[in-house]
Write an enzyme that holds these catalytic residues in place. Structure first.
Site, PDB file in Angstrom:
ATOM      1  CE1 TYR A 273      -2.167  -6.465   3.639  1.00  0.00           C
ATOM      2  CE2 TYR A 273      -3.929  -5.092   4.512  1.00  0.00           C
ATOM      3  CZ  TYR A 273      -2.955  -6.061   4.693  1.00  0.00           C
ATOM      4  OH  TYR A 273      -2.786  -6.622   5.931  1.00  0.00           O
TER       5      TYR A 273
ATOM      6  CB  VAL B 100       7.457  -8.353   9.389  1.00  0.00           C
ATOM      7  CG1 VAL B 100       8.955  -8.342   9.112  1.00  0.00           C
ATOM      8  CG2 VAL B 100       6.690  -8.818   8.154  1.00  0.00           C
TER       9      VAL B 100
ATOM     10  NE  ARG C 294       8.756   2.014   7.763  1.00  0.00           N
ATOM     11  CZ  ARG C 294       7.769   2.603   7.100  1.00  0.00           C
ATOM     12  NH1 ARG C 294       7.797   2.623   5.783  1.00  0.00           N
ATOM     13  NH2 ARG C 294       6.760   3.168   7.741  1.00  0.00           N
ATOM     14  CE  LYS C 295      16.202  -4.240   7.296  1.00  0.00           C
ATOM     15  NZ  LYS C 295      17.212  -4.928   8.143  1.00  0.00           N
TER      16      LYS C 295
END
Length: 287
Positions: free
Chosen positions: A253, A209, A215-216
């Site tokens: 995970y 990412v 963190r979105k």
């Protein structure tokens, strides 16, 4: 499962491909690839050092695209799920998942989009060097792109997919890709022994990412898209690997429903300085 390694200056490229495909890599090809058709024309190059194979992972510290996740958003959770739409009769779905302000689709096999995917993964997994950093990053990014092209060229469309995440709404005409994940059908015997009643599984790797979008919930949406893909292709299990000491990735995970079933033997890691990995699986309910 076959493995091969390519050493290029400070980089070690680990290459893994399933026995079911048994691809034979081209003798050599240019890093600057000519993309003229949906399945790409590779430009031949004499330089043998640029030989590449089916790169499931590309990294300077070994297998990073397999075991790492660059997001650590810690999330899971529900949402709208796959919208059931297809762009054509070849499995080109429009959106697998659409939630948290993100949507995930299959990557378009087009020059600019593929280069964006390679850039996202290269930015995520490249380890900076003290000198000539820009030069080595360009090499690394080119290797990532070459691996992507090779997978697309040698994998049936129902056994490999590169999935990309983008915002559900955008003020720009062309939406920016913010995350990527690879999903490949494998049948490694050492993994299948943990999967009751399965002869193949969907292997998840290369989750990355962009820094400004971490963190979105992007990584969580990417993981959920892999689950939707597994259901669509009819695979009961999803499998991935994570570094044992990477608590952030393991938490991500676990929140997505993956459970640890095994880890690398100590004698294969500690004495050579290789980070120990854990194998994590998730059962996918097809009904």
């Amino acid at each position: 499962m076959a493995m091969a390694f390519l050493h290029h200056n400070s980089f070690t490229i680990s290459m893994e491909f399933p026995a079911s495909l048994s691809p034979s890599p081209p003798a050599s090809f240019n890093l600057f690839l000519s993309i003229k058709t949906p399945r790409f024309l590779f430009v031949k190059k004499v330089n043998k050092s640029q030989q590449l194979c089916h790169c499931n992972s590309v990294s300077s510290s070994g297998q990073k695209l397999q075991e790492s996740v660059v997001d650590d958003d810690g999330g899971g959770g529900g949402g709208d799920g796959w919208d059931g739409k297809y762009d054509d009769g070849k499995g080109q779905f429009s959106n697998l998942v659409k939630e948290h302000g993100w949507q995930v689709r299959r990557m378009v096999e087009e020059d600019n989009e593929m280069r964006s995917v390679a850039n996202i993964q290269a930015e995520a997994f490249y380890e900076p060097l003290i000198i000539f950093n820009d030069v080595f990053f360009n090499f690394f990014e080119a290797e990532v792109l070459a691996g992507l092209l090779y997978r697309l060229r040698n994998s049936p469309p129902d056994r490999y997919a590169c999935l990309v995440a983008e915002a559900t709404t955008s003020d720009t005409e062309v939406k920016q890709l913010v995350g990527v994940v690879d999903a490949t059908v494998f049948r490694d015997a050492s993994v299948l022994e943990h999967l009751s009643g399965a002869d193949e599984y969907l292997y998840v790797s290369g989750i990355a990412v962009l820094p400004n979008f971490r963190r979105k919930k992007v990584a969580s949406v990417l993981l959920k898209s892999c689950e939707m893909l597994a259901r669509f292709w009819g695979y009961k299990y999803l499998v991935l690997r994570a570094y044992e000491d990477d608590l952030g990735a393991r938490t991500l995970y676990a929140n997505a429903g993956y459970k640890i079933v095994s880890s690398d033997p100590v004698w294969t890691t500690s004495w050579i300085g290789r980070r120990r990995r854990v194998l994590m699986i998730k059962q996918c309910y097809l009904t």
